[in-house]
Motif scaffolding. Sequence first.
Motif, short mmCIF file in Angstrom:
data_model
loop_
_atom_site.label_atom_id
_atom_site.label_comp_id
_atom_site.label_asym_id
_atom_site.label_seq_id
_atom_site.Cartn_x
_atom_site.Cartn_y
_atom_site.Cartn_z
N SER A 150 0.84 -1.20 0.00
CA SER A 150 0.00 0.00 0.00
C SER A 150 0.87 1.25 0.00
CB SER A 150 -0.91 0.01 1.22
OG SER A 150 -0.19 0.36 2.39
N LEU A 151 0.30 2.33 -0.48
CA LEU A 151 1.04 3.60 -0.50
C LEU A 151 1.39 4.07 0.90
CD1 LEU A 151 -0.70 5.70 -3.31
CD2 LEU A 151 1.63 4.82 -3.28
N TYR A 152 0.53 3.76 1.87
CA TYR A 152 0.82 4.17 3.24
C TYR A 152 2.06 3.43 3.76
CZ TYR A 152 0.23 5.42 8.11
OH TYR A 152 0.44 5.92 9.38
N LYS A 153 2.15 2.15 3.47
CA LYS A 153 3.33 1.36 3.87
C LYS A 153 4.57 1.90 3.15
CE LYS A 153 5.46 -2.44 5.48
NZ LYS A 153 6.60 -2.01 6.23
N GLU A 154 4.43 2.24 1.87
CA GLU A 154 5.54 2.83 1.12
C GLU A 154 5.99 4.14 1.78
OE1 GLU A 154 4.92 3.27 -3.10
OE2 GLU A 154 3.96 1.29 -3.23
N TRP A 155 5.02 4.95 2.22
CA TRP A 155 5.33 6.22 2.88
C TRP A 155 6.10 5.98 4.17
CZ3 TRP A 155 6.41 11.02 3.58
CH2 TRP A 155 6.19 11.66 4.80
N THR A 156 5.62 5.09 5.03
CA THR A 156 6.30 4.85 6.30
C THR A 156 7.69 4.26 6.09
OG1 THR A 156 5.16 2.74 6.59
CG2 THR A 156 4.17 4.66 7.65
N ASP A 157 7.83 3.35 5.11
CA ASP A 157 9.15 2.79 4.80
C ASP A 157 10.09 3.87 4.28
OD1 ASP A 157 8.21 0.33 5.58
OD2 ASP A 157 8.06 -0.50 3.53
N LEU A 158 9.57 4.75 3.43
CA LEU A 158 10.37 5.85 2.89
C LEU A 158 10.92 6.72 4.01
CD1 LEU A 158 9.84 8.02 -0.15
CD2 LEU A 158 9.89 9.19 2.02
N VAL A 159 10.07 7.06 4.97
CA VAL A 159 10.50 7.90 6.10
C VAL A 159 11.61 7.22 6.88
CG1 VAL A 159 9.80 8.96 8.28
CG2 VAL A 159 8.28 9.08 6.31
N VAL A 160 11.41 5.97 7.23
CA VAL A 160 12.40 5.23 8.01
C VAL A 160 13.74 5.15 7.27
CG1 VAL A 160 12.98 2.94 8.94
CG2 VAL A 160 10.71 3.90 9.32
N ASN A 161 13.68 4.77 5.99
CA ASN A 161 14.92 4.63 5.20
C ASN A 161 15.61 5.97 4.98
OD1 ASN A 161 14.63 1.84 5.03
ND2 ASN A 161 13.37 1.99 3.18
N ASN B 11 -7.73 12.34 -6.87
CA ASN B 11 -7.09 11.11 -6.44
C ASN B 11 -5.63 11.40 -6.10
OD1 ASN B 11 -5.48 10.85 -8.83
ND2 ASN B 11 -7.16 9.85 -9.88
N VAL B 12 -4.97 10.44 -5.50
CA VAL B 12 -3.60 10.63 -5.03
C VAL B 12 -2.67 10.98 -6.18
CG1 VAL B 12 -1.64 9.47 -3.91
CG2 VAL B 12 -3.96 9.13 -3.04
N LYS B 13 -2.79 10.30 -7.28
CA LYS B 13 -1.91 10.53 -8.45
C LYS B 13 -2.07 11.96 -8.96
CE LYS B 13 0.73 9.60 -12.01
NZ LYS B 13 2.01 10.29 -11.90
N ALA B 14 -3.30 12.44 -9.08
CA ALA B 14 -3.53 13.81 -9.56
C ALA B 14 -2.97 14.83 -8.58
CB ALA B 14 -5.01 14.04 -9.80
N THR C 86 5.20 16.28 -6.82
CA THR C 86 5.85 15.46 -5.81
C THR C 86 5.47 14.01 -6.02
OG1 THR C 86 6.32 15.29 -3.44
CG2 THR C 86 4.03 15.73 -4.05
N THR C 87 5.89 13.16 -5.12
CA THR C 87 5.62 11.72 -5.24
C THR C 87 4.30 11.35 -4.58
OG1 THR C 87 6.72 11.19 -3.15
CG2 THR C 87 8.09 11.24 -5.14
N ASN C 88 3.76 10.20 -4.96
CA ASN C 88 2.55 9.68 -4.32
C ASN C 88 2.80 9.49 -2.82
OD1 ASN C 88 1.16 9.54 -6.76
ND2 ASN C 88 1.66 7.39 -7.10
N GLN C 89 4.00 9.04 -2.46
CA GLN C 89 4.32 8.79 -1.06
C GLN C 89 4.28 10.09 -0.25
OE1 GLN C 89 6.18 7.67 -3.66
NE2 GLN C 89 5.69 5.48 -3.56
N ASN D 276 -5.52 1.69 3.38
CA ASN D 276 -5.93 1.10 2.10
C ASN D 276 -5.85 2.07 0.94
OD1 ASN D 276 -6.63 -1.50 3.19
ND2 ASN D 276 -8.33 -0.47 4.19
N ILE D 277 -5.10 3.14 1.09
CA ILE D 277 -5.04 4.16 0.04
C ILE D 277 -4.18 3.68 -1.14
CG2 ILE D 277 -3.07 5.47 0.93
CD1 ILE D 277 -4.82 8.00 0.35
#
Length: 167
Positions: free
Chosen positions: A2-13, A49-52, A59-62, A83-84
């Motif tokens: 999910s994009l939310y998981k991608e966001w949280t992983d991005l922050v941590v990394n 939507n998120v993409k728009a 910027t990025t979807n994340q 679930n986004i």
Amino acid sequence: MSLYKEWTDLVVNYVKTYGEKAFWDEYGTVEKKIYEHILSNKDTVLNSNVKALSDLFHTTNQFVVGFLDGINDSLKTPVDLENIEENTQVSLDIDFEKLYFNMLDAKADYLYSLKQWDSIISEEKRKEIKKDWSNSKIVRNDNKVGRNDPCPCGSGKKYKKCCGRNA
């Protein structure tokens, strides 16, 4: 994923690799730009939507999901962040007073001090919101222990002969 998981992983990394300050410098710049746009167009509810949104704000979807994570408590209809997806429709129908309060709570001075707030919430109302926020942080203990009451530590002694002795 999910994009939310991608966001949280991005922050941590990002924080692990470049440090927390570097993350907030980059993300804060994007977030500030988004808020300037939204506050400048306060009478328009942004439905997209998120993409728009990521295209609109360059910027990025994340990062858009990160923004949504930050503003979610201030939306009249919160987004289901877990679930986004890229095509998930979101409505940025914002309770601006709650948003201002939440920005104070997040200590986001780069956001609650934006000049665009002047046309949304009066200076007096912002002071009132800040006072309410300050009062929400004050902890009051209304259950004072009297000298002759049993000690709250559970020893069975009177407070004055136990923990009250050192007070």
